[in-house]
Design a protein around this motif. Structure first.
Motif, mmCIF file in Angstrom:
data_model
loop_
_atom_site.group_PDB
_atom_site.id
_atom_site.type_symbol
_atom_site.label_atom_id
_atom_site.label_comp_id
_atom_site.label_asym_id
_atom_site.label_seq_id
_atom_site.Cartn_x
_atom_site.Cartn_y
_atom_site.Cartn_z
ATOM 1 N N TYR A 85 0.830 -1.215 0.000
ATOM 2 C CA TYR A 85 0.000 0.000 0.000
ATOM 3 C C TYR A 85 0.861 1.262 0.000
ATOM 4 C CZ TYR A 85 1.632 -1.322 4.499
ATOM 5 O OH TYR A 85 2.466 -1.757 5.491
ATOM 6 N N ARG A 86 2.211 1.126 0.019
ATOM 7 C CA ARG A 86 3.079 2.310 0.128
ATOM 8 C C ARG A 86 3.995 2.380 -1.090
ATOM 9 N NH1 ARG A 86 3.584 4.572 4.813
ATOM 10 N NH2 ARG A 86 3.527 2.676 6.057
ATOM 11 N N GLY A 164 7.724 -4.643 3.688
ATOM 12 C CA GLY A 164 8.442 -3.905 4.722
ATOM 13 C C GLY A 164 9.135 -4.815 5.719
HETATM 14 C C1 TPP Z 1 -2.078 -9.202 7.986
HETATM 15 C C2 TPP Z 1 -2.097 -7.814 8.519
HETATM 16 N N1 TPP Z 1 -1.794 -7.587 9.808
HETATM 17 C C3 TPP Z 1 -1.796 -6.328 10.296
HETATM 18 C C4 TPP Z 1 -2.115 -5.269 9.489
HETATM 19 C C5 TPP Z 1 -2.095 -3.848 10.046
HETATM 20 N N2 TPP Z 1 -0.893 -3.172 9.542
HETATM 21 C C6 TPP Z 1 -0.961 -2.358 8.475
HETATM 22 S S1 TPP Z 1 0.530 -1.768 8.055
HETATM 23 C C7 TPP Z 1 1.299 -2.571 9.314
HETATM 24 C C8 TPP Z 1 2.793 -2.438 9.528
HETATM 25 C C9 TPP Z 1 3.592 -2.953 8.395
HETATM 26 O O1 TPP Z 1 4.937 -2.573 8.538
HETATM 27 P P1 TPP Z 1 6.006 -2.841 7.420
HETATM 28 O O2 TPP Z 1 5.803 -4.179 6.826
HETATM 29 O O3 TPP Z 1 7.342 -2.559 7.997
HETATM 30 O O4 TPP Z 1 5.682 -1.809 6.254
HETATM 31 P P2 TPP Z 1 5.525 -0.220 6.293
HETATM 32 O O5 TPP Z 1 4.099 0.052 6.697
HETATM 33 O O6 TPP Z 1 6.520 0.319 7.251
HETATM 34 O O7 TPP Z 1 5.764 0.222 4.902
HETATM 35 C C10 TPP Z 1 0.378 -3.302 10.051
HETATM 36 C C11 TPP Z 1 0.722 -4.116 11.227
HETATM 37 C C12 TPP Z 1 -2.442 -5.550 8.143
HETATM 38 N N3 TPP Z 1 -2.755 -4.587 7.272
HETATM 39 N N4 TPP Z 1 -2.403 -6.820 7.673
#
Ligand code: TPP
Length: 360
Positions: A85-86, A164
């Motif tokens: 999503y980013r 991420g």
């Molecule tokens: C399976 C799942 N668990 C939890 C979430 C809630 N959530 C959205 S973004 C996020 C953090 C993700 O961090 P990272 O993978 O480091 O990516 P970043 O957002 O820093 O780009 C979480 C826990 C989700 N969208 N999907």
């Protein structure tokens, strides 16, 4: 003593040789224009959310070099991108229709209104680590299809899976890495280690010192790269692409970068980190840093930078107008894309939904 910026904290030796980037002056200017376009569009999208044009957005300030540099190294005709999503910068550098991309943030269409097959860009994935296995599946398909080269020298299209540091702790990622390595699937696991998974710092959820360190356990090479250096990221991705395309299996890239803004437009980083920490950990700004490099080497002058910014602004205005004009999709479409051939049950549900909501 000051703490080194996150992009400087490269603790795991790369196990794939990476040749320095060789880019023409024109390519360097193109890279800069992409960085500028992404920086401006990303900042504007936060503004759109504040103005009520889109309900939510996930900013990527600080990650522009990681995204643009990696995408620039891919083969537009043969590779396939699996975003999270980013990934606004990846989408823009790849040439995805940006109004269609932003439709997911406008909540007009889950996953984006572009054609994923024609764009070679999978739907935007909000499930953390949700598309990592999809990328491996696509890559495995390349090996089953046989690739384009000779038997002993295959030449595959390559999948790149963006995710991420937080996502790297999900179980699916480990299955994906093991499967890809066992079957030598041509896939690049591209981790943007931006230091945070919402409010949780990497150190509190990644064991083993780095994400890159895990590659050894799956028998694949890893590259840990300064994710704020666009040319270094380009060079790393190019090396990884060549390795994967030639049938030698997957590569893990960990681009060390920093999420300079909030996790999303509904997050307040002030609740879990200080401005002082942000300043120290962010390191050199990837866009300003590249501008300085081009200035120093004489590849670009002030007139170039002025025009790059003007272009970025004009582009953003067009996209903004397109996003404002996006209308809600007809509700009945929610039944159309569940299966290629709808089941009887789904057709019954669609009919009763139409009766209730459209009085058909
Ligand atoms: C399976 C799942 N668990 C939890 C979430 C809630 N959530 C959205 S973004 C996020 C953090 C993700 O961090 P990272 O993978 O480091 O990516 P970043 O957002 O820093 O780009 C979480 C826990 C989700 N969208 N999907």
């Amino acid at each position: 003593m000051t703490t080194p910026a996150r992009s400087e904290r490269r603790t795991t030796a790369s196990t794939l040789p990476v040749a320095e980037a060789v880019l023409s002056a024109e390519q360097q200017r193109e890279l800069y224009c992409l960085l500028e376009a992404v920086r401006h569009l990303d900042a504007s999208a936060i503004g759109w959310q504040r103005q009520g044009i889109v309900p939510a957005y996930a900013p990527e300030r600080g990650q522009e070099a990681a995204q643009v540099g990696s995408t620039f190294a891919l083969d537009r005709k043969r590779d396939f991108i699996f975003p999270t999503y980013r990934e606004l910068g990846v989408a823009r550098a790849w040439g995805v229709d940006m109004v269609a991309y932003m439709s997911t943030h406008k909540a007009s269409w889950h996953g984006g209104l572009y054609d994923p097959m024609a764009s070679r860009f999978a739907p935007i994935q909000a499930v953390v680590a949700g598309s990592v296995l999809h990328a491996v599946g696509w890559a495995h398909g390349q090996t089953l299809n046989g690739g384009d080269g000779e038997d002993d020298r295959p030449d595959y299209g390559v999948a790149i899976s963006y995710f991420g540091d937080g996502a790297s702790s999900q179980g699916d990622v480990h299955e994906a890495m093991n499967f890809a390595s066992v079957f030598k699937a041509p896939v690049i696991f591209f981790v943007q280690n931006n230091g945070w998974a919402i409010s949780v710092p990497t150190e509190r959820q990644v064991a083993g010192g780095s994400v890159a360190a895990r590659a050894a356990g799956y028998g694949m090479p890893a590259i840990q790269v300064d994710g704020n250096d666009v040319e270094a990221v380009y060079a790393a991705t190019k090396a990884a692409r060549e390795h994967a395309a030639s049938g030698r299996g997957p590569v893990l890239i960990e681009a060390m970068t920093y999420r300079r803004g909030p996790h999303s437009t509904s997050d307040d980083p002030g609740r879990y980190r200080s401005l002082e920490e942000e300043r120290q950990e962010g390191g050199l700004d990837p866009v300003e840093r590249y501008a300085e490099r081009l200035r120093q080497s004489g590849v670009a002058d002030e007139a170039f930078f002025t025009s790059a910014l003007a272009q970025a602004k004009a582009e953003e205005e067009q996209i903004r107008a397109g996003v404002i004009a996006l209308e809600a999709r007809p509700g009945r479409e929610m039944f159309d894309f569940v299966y290629q051939e709808p089941t009887d049950e789904l057709q019954q549900q669609a009919a009763s939904w139409r009766e209730e909501s459209e009085h058909a």
